[in-house]
Write an enzyme that holds these catalytic residues in place. Structure first.
Site, PDB file in Angstrom:
ATOM      1  N   ASP A 128       0.797  -1.232   0.000  1.00  0.00           N
ATOM      2  CA  ASP A 128       0.000   0.000   0.000  1.00  0.00           C
ATOM      3  C   ASP A 128       0.826   1.277   0.000  1.00  0.00           C
ATOM      4  OD1 ASP A 128      -2.638  -0.837  -0.287  1.00  0.00           O
ATOM      5  OD2 ASP A 128      -2.731  -1.502   1.791  1.00  0.00           O
ATOM      6  N   ASP A 189      -6.930  -3.937  -5.519  1.00  0.00           N
ATOM      7  CA  ASP A 189      -6.641  -2.626  -4.922  1.00  0.00           C
ATOM      8  C   ASP A 189      -5.308  -2.067  -5.419  1.00  0.00           C
ATOM      9  OD1 ASP A 189      -7.880  -4.673  -3.423  1.00  0.00           O
ATOM     10  OD2 ASP A 189      -7.913  -3.471  -1.615  1.00  0.00           O
TER      11      ASP A 189
END
Ligand code: GLY
Length: 408
Positions: A128, A189
């Site tokens: 991330d 994602d």
């Protein structure tokens, strides 16, 4: 290239532009500025909103020292920084910039901690980094020209690149790279993490980061999208042979359902990959994903948290709606005037933005966008503010309000 189904868009409404004017958008943005000013009383310096609220009030989390007590926010602190940058762009008020620049130092500190043998506490051992750094230090560099923010962004990209597995042509999602149970898993994602690599590639001699990002997007496009244009949340690749293994979910309803936010990451992420690579496959795939998404919306144009749920009274996920609406705008911008869906995607995005503004805007000054879902089966952030939903709603409105130079 795998062919996937392109559904015909069912809702005739999307052929007509909704009544949602620049003044309406401005009115919503003005209300958001008031909310952000209120939030700033609590969230400044090393105090960030947690990933999701409880009872529609965010608790505070620091951006340093990560462990299991604050793990759910390990990837989300930057969304508050990103909101400050967006509001700075909207208002030109330096106070938002000054606060966001303090965050740039905090994000630098996380990287320094990582290299100073504080890997666990740094909380950067995951994919991330794109979420964390694109809307904090990359935004800082793009808006202020800060060399230090650029340097920090490049360091973050370097860390992200260590998760690339050449044989499988993916960036691995969660987990230590040596952990057999986590090895070879990509997640949809990550479409929003690879822009950090595309960005950083511009400052490197070789094209290594470009190829990592491009290859990852191609592998995701091949395997994470099902034949019917729905998506898996996660997909495992064999890292010895490079062969596909199987898809599964983490945050969706079930392995074979379609998690709404995952679909939204695809609708927004593939057009961004097109922007950097000019590979039209990403546009074709994004259209398939978009049509699948639009055909499963309740009457208020705001998706339920998993697209298996079609009811009017099911739990919405407004964060997914905002992310998908941005993707629809990106898609619309890319498509030629001769493509009839160009207008349809723009209209659909406006319908979503209008509905979010009229039906879901925060009304207690503690957060921006109501009815988000973080992790339904995990019992985390259900029908709450989620900070990424707040961020993407502001990005959506700013994109509709003025020409905006993307942080992604
Ligand atoms: N990227 C994690 C999520 O969308 O919840």
């Amino acid at each position: 290239m795998k062919k996937v189904n392109l559904e015909k868009i069912q809702n005739e409404e999307y052929k007509i532009c909704p009544e949602f004017s620049k003044e309406d958008i401005k009115a919503t943005l003005d209300k958001i500025v008031k909310i952000v000013d209120h939030m700033l009383l609590k969230f400044h310096d090393d105090s960030f909103p947690r990933a999701c609220s409880k009872g529609y009030v965010y608790d505070s989390v620091g951006n340093l020292k990560w462990d299991s007590s604050n793990n759910e926010s390990i990837w989300t602190t930057s969304f508050w920084t990103g909101i400050l940058w967006l509001v700075y762009e909207y208002t030109n008020d330096e106070k938002y910039k000054i606060e966001a620049q303090k965050h740039s130092e905090s994000f630098r500190q996380r990287i320094d901690n990582y290299y100073n043998k504080n890997e666990e506490e740094a909380g950067l051992n995951h994919h991330d980094l794109g979420f964390l750094y694109s809307i904090s230090t990359v935004a800082d560099y793009k808006l202020t020209g800060s060399k230090r923010a650029l340097e920090t962004s490049l360091m973050a990209a370097e860390l992200l690149s260590k998760r690339y597995i050449d044989k499988a042509k993916i960036l691995q999602a969660w987990g230590d790279m040596s952990d057999e149970n986590q090895r070879g898993r990509m997640i949809i994602d990550c479409n929003l993490n690879i822009p950090l690599l595309y960005f950083a590639n511009n400052f490197k001699e070789d094209n290594e980061f470009y190829w990592m990002a491009y290859n990852h997007a191609k592998t995701a496009s091949q395997y994470i999208i099902r034949d019917d244009a729905s998506t898996f949340h996660t997909f495992y690749m064999d890292t010895e042979t490079g062969e596909p293994r199987f898809g599964s979910t983490h945050q969706g309803y079930s392995d074979d359902s379609c998690w709404a936010r995952g679909q939204a990451w695809g609708i927004m992420g593939f057009p961004i990959s097109y922007r950097y690579t000019k590979d039209l496959e990403f546009v074709d795939k994004a259209k398939c994903l978009a049509n699948y998404f639009l055909n499963r919306l309740p009457k208020d144009h705001v998706c339920n948290w998993d697209l298996i749920f079609l009811g009017e009274d099911d739990q919405r996920d407004t964060s997914a709606a905002a992310i998908a609406a941005i993707g629809l705008l990106e898609l619309s911008d890319i498509l030629p005037k001769t493509d009839k869906t160009k207008e349809i995607y723009k209209n659909a995005s406006l319908y979503i933005a209008k509905s979010l503004s009229e039906n879901y805007l925060g009304d207690n000054l503690e957060g921006i966008l109501k009815s988000g879902v973080y992790f339904y089966h995990g019992g985390l952030g259900i029908d709450e503010y989620v900070i990424f939903g707040d961020y993407f709603f502001v990005e959506l409105l700013l994109r509709l309000y003025k020409k905006w130079n993307s942080y992604w």
